[in-house]
Enzyme design. Structure first.
Site, PDB file in Angstrom:
ATOM      1  N   ASP A  94      32.792  20.129  -6.379  1.00 22.56           N
ATOM      2  CA  ASP A  94      34.059  20.767  -6.053  1.00 22.56           C
ATOM      3  C   ASP A  94      34.671  21.396  -7.292  1.00 22.56           C
ATOM      4  O   ASP A  94      34.379  20.986  -8.423  1.00 22.56           O
ATOM      5  CB  ASP A  94      35.035  19.750  -5.461  1.00 22.56           C
ATOM      6  N   LYS A  95      35.545  22.348  -7.083  1.00 26.30           N
ATOM      7  CA  LYS A  95      36.170  23.068  -8.197  1.00 26.30           C
ATOM      8  C   LYS A  95      36.850  22.115  -9.169  1.00 26.30           C
ATOM      9  O   LYS A  95      36.805  22.312 -10.394  1.00 26.30           O
ATOM     10  CB  LYS A  95      37.177  24.082  -7.646  1.00 26.30           C
TER      11      LYS A  95
END
Length: 233
Positions: free
Chosen positions: A103-104
């Protein structure tokens, strides 16, 4: 393979830089000066020289990246910086991709490679390849929550998550090892047991540990023995 792609992949420069290098007659193929960037060459047999120096070509590459938060696990993105943007111009190749995704806002171990078959084997759920995360939580983790994580929890899909390994290393920090790769899986697992993830870092993947000498955003090539471990995984 096109000559300009060969030289780009070998780290000589960007596609436009390589085209200019070829135009300036600085490249020879099998002893002959060439000016056609689109010339088809045999990467295994032809001898390519740039300014008199033979250019070696590596077909498959493997990089261990310590992914920082705020960077997306993609080859390109219209608005965000991608993990490939972290590669130096000499290491960048247009066939490299992240094997899986973080995930970012997630940090840690991310494999960058152009080895599609290996990436597929590492990511398919049938292979049960372990991924270990350092998980920071909003509230203290209870023994009951640890046991639920280890037996599998309902995250809203057809089946509960597979049994995981969960070890508490501080009141609000645990190590969680899973071998699935469901969307936002770790975050959803903690929510399912009544907690919430506030920080997430992948510290191992496929039998390899994150190189702690790498600062967030730094990377290095894997050694031959490390690549062998991934193949065994």
């Amino acid at each position: 393979m096109r000559l300009d792609k060969y030289l780009c992949d070998a780290g000589i420069g960007t596609r436009s830089q390589v085209k200019e290098i070829i135009r300036r007659k600085a490249v020879t193929v099998n002893g002959k000066t060439v000016t056609d960037a689109g010339l088809k060459i045999d990467a295994e047999k032809d001898i390519i020289l740039y300014q008199g120096r033979q250019i070696a070509y590596t077909a498959l590459v493997y990089y261990l990246l310590n992914k920082p938060a705020g960077v997306v696990s993609a080859t390109r993105d219209p608005s965000d910086r991608t993990v490939l943007d972290l590669l130096s111009p000499t290491d960048y190749r247009d066939d490299i991709f992240p094997a899986g995704r973080l995930d970012k806002d997630t940090e840690g171990f991310l494999l960058l490679t152009n080895d599609g078959p290996l990436a597929h084997r590492l990511l398919t759920p049938k292979r049960h390849v372990d991924k270990t995360y350092e998980v920071h939580t909003e509230s203290p983790v209870t023994e009951a929550q640890l046991r639920l994580l280890e037996t599998g929890v309902d995250i809203g899909e057809d089946k509960p998550t597979a049994p995981a390994s969960a070890t508490l290393i501080a009141e609000q920090v645990l190590l969680l090892t899973i071998h699935e790769g469901k969307f936002h899986q770790v975050k959803r697992m903690l929510e399912a047991v009544g907690n919430r993830v506030t920080g997430l870092k992948r510290i191992s993947f496929g039998g390899l540990e994150l190189d702690e000498t790498l600062l967030p955003g730094q990377y290095r090539a894997l050694t031959e023995s490390e690549v062998a471990i991934l193949h065994e995984a």
